[in-house]
Design an enzyme around this catalytic site. Structure first.
Site, PDB file in Angstrom:
ATOM      1  N   GLY A  10      36.322  34.270  51.354  1.00 41.18           N
ATOM      2  CA  GLY A  10      36.541  35.585  50.769  1.00 41.18           C
ATOM      3  C   GLY A  10      36.864  35.489  49.288  1.00 41.18           C
ATOM      4  O   GLY A  10      37.208  34.417  48.780  1.00 41.18           O
ATOM      5  N   GLY A  12      38.929  37.658  46.043  1.00 42.54           N
ATOM      6  CA  GLY A  12      39.866  38.710  45.684  1.00 42.54           C
ATOM      7  C   GLY A  12      39.805  39.005  44.207  1.00 42.54           C
ATOM      8  O   GLY A  12      38.923  38.513  43.490  1.00 42.54           O
ATOM      9  N   VAL A  17      38.941  32.233  48.272  1.00 39.20           N
ATOM     10  CA  VAL A  17      39.458  31.478  49.419  1.00 39.20           C
ATOM     11  C   VAL A  17      38.308  30.688  50.032  1.00 39.20           C
ATOM     12  O   VAL A  17      37.264  31.256  50.351  1.00 39.20           O
ATOM     13  CB  VAL A  17      40.083  32.406  50.483  1.00 39.20           C
ATOM     14  CG1 VAL A  17      40.652  31.575  51.633  1.00 39.20           C
ATOM     15  CG2 VAL A  17      41.175  33.268  49.868  1.00 39.20           C
ATOM     16  N   LYS A  34      43.169  28.565  48.849  1.00 33.77           N
ATOM     17  CA  LYS A  34      43.123  29.724  47.954  1.00 33.77           C
ATOM     18  C   LYS A  34      43.233  29.217  46.525  1.00 33.77           C
ATOM     19  O   LYS A  34      44.183  28.505  46.187  1.00 33.77           O
ATOM     20  CB  LYS A  34      44.267  30.682  48.291  1.00 33.77           C
ATOM     21  CG  LYS A  34      44.083  32.097  47.794  1.00 33.77           C
ATOM     22  CD  LYS A  34      45.114  33.021  48.435  1.00 33.77           C
ATOM     23  CE  LYS A  34      44.865  34.469  48.090  1.00 33.77           C
ATOM     24  NZ  LYS A  34      45.860  35.363  48.755  1.00 33.77           N
ATOM     25  N   ASP A 129      51.515  45.633  50.621  1.00 29.15           N
ATOM     26  CA  ASP A 129      50.072  45.848  50.764  1.00 29.15           C
ATOM     27  C   ASP A 129      49.629  45.520  52.191  1.00 29.15           C
ATOM     28  O   ASP A 129      48.627  44.829  52.401  1.00 29.15           O
ATOM     29  CB  ASP A 129      49.297  44.992  49.760  1.00 29.15           C
ATOM     30  CG  ASP A 129      47.828  45.425  49.617  1.00 29.15           C
ATOM     31  OD1 ASP A 129      47.521  46.584  49.993  1.00 29.15           O
ATOM     32  OD2 ASP A 129      47.016  44.617  49.154  1.00 29.15           O
TER      33      ASP A 129
END
Length: 335
Positions: A10, A12, A17, A34, A129
């Site tokens: 993923g 961000g 990641v 990460k 979040d």
């Protein structure tokens, strides 16, 4: 230590990641790595610092430490080792269910998320979040039939009571509480977000029917909350009402919600549903992430583990007493 990047899991706003495998003799494990460029590593270092306070917490993703690497063109990159979630996020789990999750399973998943929130709040932090994309899915633990959920992504987390320098909307708009719009951030924000997540698990839809940020702000400030699903059990509706109390000082906290009768109900008392629970978590052996040890050189001190174990035992004892008293008071315990 050398790691082999297998694929991107993923991306961000400030990092990527990767699924990685450690390259070491007689050591063949996989992790999530990460990474962020050094100039953008503030949030990543902050996340590492916070996560290392939650060693051995069963419903919070585990971090094994960080290191700086030199990438192409002499680019400095900061990295942190995280346990790999082979089941993806709660959004992926919902898709496997066909969009909606049966209430009997929502009941169990809600308790897992609350257990994680209780740990976070007792350490004096606010996640800020909480949303399905930041809740990761792991294989079952403790002989349960359902996947284990763990809270992740602490990049926006903050200390309770510490002056916040954040300007504007904090977190993701669909899961924000009324008071957070005007900058009032407390653990009550996470509870409101939890309520939104429960609505989404039950209905298969976002908690609000508008995508317009200004309209959503107006709804929240007028005292509106997400619609509580009509087909939910009465105790489930009661649980959500406590999550959506407008005044954050009167909203139930994680400890109190864990003792709500809704989470103490036996499964046969929840509404019948033709949809089946998902079978036990199944993944290829190479992608399993259960009881994975830290990478070489990233061991957690025994003193930290002992302190954590002692705290868990104390929490469990307090919760058992609270649960007994709550069940007795509401008539769900025969004495």
């Amino acid at each position: 230590m050398e790691v082999l990047k297998i694929k991107v899991l993923g991306k961000g706003s400030y990092g990527v990641v990767y699924l990685v495998k450690t390259v070491a003799p007689a050591y063949n494990q996989i992790y999530a790595l990460k990474s962020a460029n050094e100039e953008y590593s503030f949030f990543l270092r902050k996340e590492e610092e916070i996560l290392l306070k939650f060693v051995n917490c069963s419903n919070i993703i585990q971090c094994y430490g960080g290191f700086t690497s030199v990438e192409r063109e002499q680019r400095m990159v900061y990295n942190i080792f995280l346990e790999y979630a082979p089941g993806g996020s709660l959004l992926d789990l919902m898709k496997k269910y066909g969009g909606k999750i049966p209430e009997r399973d929502v009941n169990c998943y809600t308790q897992m998320i609350l257990e994680g929130l209780l740990d976070i709040h007792e350490k004096g932090y606010i996640h800020s979040d909480l949303k399905p994309g930041n809740i990761l899915v792991f294989p079952p633990q403790h002989c349960t039939r359902l996947s284990t959920l763990k809270i992740a992504d602490f990049g926006l987390a903050k200390r309770e009571g510490v002056q916040d320098t954040w300007i504007g909307f904090r977190g993701t708009k669909y899961y924000m509480s009324p008071e957070s719009i005007v900058g009032e951030i407390s653990g009550a924000l996470d509870i409101w977000s939890l309520g939104c997540i429960v609505v989404q698990m039950i209905t298969g839809r976002l908690p609000w029917n508008t995508c317009d940020g200004d309209k959503l702000n107006d709804k929240l400030l007028r005292g509106e909350s997400p619609n509580i699903p009509e087909d939910m059990s009465e105790l489930g509706k009661s649980f959500l009402k406590e999550c959506f109390v407008f005044d954050p000082n009167k909203r139930w906290n994680a400890s109190k919600l864990l003792c709500h009768p809704y989470l103490l109900l036996p499964e046969h008392m929840l509404p019948r549903d033709d949809r089946q629970s998902l079978p036990c978590f199944q993944q290829k052996k190479v992608l399993r992430s259960r009881n994975i040890p830290p990478p070489p050189g990233f061991n957690i001190p025994n003193s930290v583990l002992l302190e954590r174990r002692k705290n868990l035992e104390e929490q469990r004892a307090r919760r058992m007493i609270s649960s007994y008293q709550q069940r007795k008071a509401t008539g769900y315990l025969c004495v």
